[in-house]
Design a protein around this motif. Structure first.
Motif, PDB file in Angstrom:
ATOM      1  N   ALA A  76       0.948  -1.205   0.082  1.00  0.00           N
ATOM      2  CA  ALA A  76      -0.137  -0.045   0.087  1.00  0.00           C
ATOM      3  C   ALA A  76       1.038   1.159   0.012  1.00  0.00           C
ATOM      4  CB  ALA A  76      -0.975   0.148   1.213  1.00  0.00           C
ATOM      5  N   ILE A 102      -1.920  -1.503  -3.616  1.00  0.00           N
ATOM      6  CA  ILE A 102      -3.093  -0.537  -3.356  1.00  0.00           C
ATOM      7  C   ILE A 102      -2.316   0.816  -3.409  1.00  0.00           C
ATOM      8  CG2 ILE A 102      -4.990   0.701  -1.824  1.00  0.00           C
ATOM      9  CD1 ILE A 102      -5.017  -2.280  -0.563  1.00  0.00           C
ATOM     10  N   ASP A 104      -3.115   5.382  -4.246  1.00  0.00           N
ATOM     11  CA  ASP A 104      -4.017   6.597  -4.218  1.00  0.00           C
ATOM     12  C   ASP A 104      -4.563   6.788  -5.629  1.00  0.00           C
ATOM     13  OD1 ASP A 104      -5.099   9.057  -2.518  1.00  0.00           O
ATOM     14  OD2 ASP A 104      -3.889  10.002  -4.046  1.00  0.00           O
ATOM     15  N   ASN A 131      -8.246   4.015  -4.092  1.00  0.00           N
ATOM     16  CA  ASN A 131      -9.214   4.441  -3.081  1.00  0.00           C
ATOM     17  C   ASN A 131     -10.323   5.134  -3.851  1.00  0.00           C
ATOM     18  OD1 ASN A 131      -7.319   6.483  -3.583  1.00  0.00           O
ATOM     19  ND2 ASN A 131      -8.301   7.873  -2.156  1.00  0.00           N
ATOM     20  N   HIS A 133     -12.853   6.756  -1.855  1.00  0.00           N
ATOM     21  CA  HIS A 133     -13.277   7.631  -0.664  1.00  0.00           C
ATOM     22  C   HIS A 133     -12.543   8.852  -1.042  1.00  0.00           C
ATOM     23  CE1 HIS A 133      -9.524   7.026   1.354  1.00  0.00           C
ATOM     24  NE2 HIS A 133      -9.612   5.813   1.329  1.00  0.00           N
ATOM     25  N   MET A 137      -5.086   7.784   0.029  1.00  0.00           N
ATOM     26  CA  MET A 137      -4.652   6.625   0.301  1.00  0.00           C
ATOM     27  C   MET A 137      -3.146   6.953   0.588  1.00  0.00           C
ATOM     28  SD  MET A 137      -3.302   3.551   0.708  1.00  0.00           S
ATOM     29  CE  MET A 137      -2.057   3.934  -0.342  1.00  0.00           C
ATOM     30  N   LYS A 186      -8.312  -5.844   4.945  1.00  0.00           N
ATOM     31  CA  LYS A 186      -9.621  -5.130   5.028  1.00  0.00           C
ATOM     32  C   LYS A 186      -9.797  -4.162   3.856  1.00  0.00           C
ATOM     33  CE  LYS A 186     -12.190  -2.373   8.358  1.00  0.00           C
ATOM     34  NZ  LYS A 186     -12.269  -2.009   9.711  1.00  0.00           N
ATOM     35  N   MET A 187      -8.772  -3.376   3.825  1.00  0.00           N
ATOM     36  CA  MET A 187      -8.659  -2.144   2.403  1.00  0.00           C
ATOM     37  C   MET A 187      -9.273  -2.896   1.221  1.00  0.00           C
ATOM     38  SD  MET A 187      -5.857   0.499   3.075  1.00  0.00           S
ATOM     39  CE  MET A 187      -4.625  -0.639   3.028  1.00  0.00           C
ATOM     40  N   TRP A 188      -8.393  -4.268   0.835  1.00  0.00           N
ATOM     41  CA  TRP A 188      -8.509  -4.902  -0.422  1.00  0.00           C
ATOM     42  C   TRP A 188      -9.886  -5.498  -0.633  1.00  0.00           C
ATOM     43  CZ3 TRP A 188      -5.078  -5.129  -4.037  1.00  0.00           C
ATOM     44  CH2 TRP A 188      -5.379  -6.064  -5.330  1.00  0.00           C
ATOM     45  N   ASP A 190     -12.752  -4.300   0.789  1.00  0.00           N
ATOM     46  CA  ASP A 190     -13.925  -2.918   0.786  1.00  0.00           C
ATOM     47  C   ASP A 190     -14.061  -2.694  -0.587  1.00  0.00           C
ATOM     48  OD1 ASP A 190     -15.191  -0.726   1.361  1.00  0.00           O
ATOM     49  OD2 ASP A 190     -13.959  -0.158   2.966  1.00  0.00           O
ATOM     50  N   ARG A 193     -14.967   1.493  -0.626  1.00  0.00           N
ATOM     51  CA  ARG A 193     -13.946   2.657  -0.497  1.00  0.00           C
ATOM     52  C   ARG A 193     -12.776   2.453  -1.453  1.00  0.00           C
ATOM     53  NH1 ARG A 193     -11.215   3.374   4.198  1.00  0.00           N
ATOM     54  NH2 ARG A 193     -11.253   5.468   4.437  1.00  0.00           N
ATOM     55  N   PHE A 194     -12.762   1.224  -1.970  1.00  0.00           N
ATOM     56  CA  PHE A 194     -11.584   1.083  -2.943  1.00  0.00           C
ATOM     57  C   PHE A 194     -11.847   0.250  -4.098  1.00  0.00           C
ATOM     58  CE2 PHE A 194      -9.856   1.148   1.188  1.00  0.00           C
ATOM     59  CZ  PHE A 194      -8.567   2.090   0.853  1.00  0.00           C
TER      60      PHE A 194
END
Length: 198
Positions: A76, A102, A104, A131, A133, A137, A186-188, A190, A193-194
């Protein structure tokens, strides 16, 4: 106390210890090609701190971490365009390491060099998410094989190496690795938000 708070306390304690405890291991930690597993602090944790302005070459340790990955590599990173790191990431995927990235979205869209890098990475079969959102990121972290972590302020840029005051912290620890891995997963996972970068 939350896991994130404990993690930040651990990181700042590690930085303080590395900066205030002169020892032989401190001198050894500045060697860029030293295997990450040779330096041991208390317990089963292995921690190294590399400052750019101290000539400690975090980029060399990052490339070494990538080269030593055997199964997974999760990245990330807010900003990436330093060719040797990009090449190491692509080679890791080519040798069978499962790589995910991941980054930005605004940085990916606005920076021509980053856009070119992401195209190269994507063409190597490495999935990338960005991201969706409103915030950035802004993370700078890498998890290799689930238990080796690199984090800090260091973006993967030539300017970070040559101009900026930056730090990269390297931690080899099962529980810390698990916390970082959970945060990345969790980010991956989601989808709100991603989203996949194309």
């Amino acid at each position: 106390m939350s896991k994130i708070n404990r993690l930040f306390i651990l990181l700042f304690t590690c930085i303080w210890i590395a900066g205030c405890s002169p020892s032989t291991s401190e001198q050894e930690s500045s060697k860029p090609n030293q295997p990450l597993s040779e330096e041991k602090m208390s317990g089963s944790s292995n921690i190294q701190v590399k400052f750019t302005q101290e000539g400690e070459h975090p980029e060399a340790a990052i490339i070494q971490l990538i080269n030593e990955a055997t199964s997974t590599l999760d990245i990330a990173i807010y900003s990436i365009n330093y060719d040797p790191i990009v090449e190491a990431v692509v080679k890791a995927a080519e040798r069978g390491v499962k790589v995910r990235m991941i980054t930005d979205l605004s940085h990916a869209e606005e920076k021509a060099k980053q856009k070119k890098v992401l195209e190269l990475v994507n063409n190597a079969g490495i999935p990338i998410k960005v991201n969706t959102h409103d915030g950035k990121m802004h993370l700078k972290m890498m998890i290799a094989d689930g238990n080796k972590v690199e984090t800090g302020s260091f973006n993967y840029l030539k300017s970070s190496i040559e101009e900026n005051d930056d730090v990269a912290v390297f931690i080899e620890d099962e529980s810390v690795g698990e916390q970082f891995q959970q945060a990345f997963n969790k980010m991956w996972d989601d989808s709100v938000r991603f989203s996949e970068y194309k």
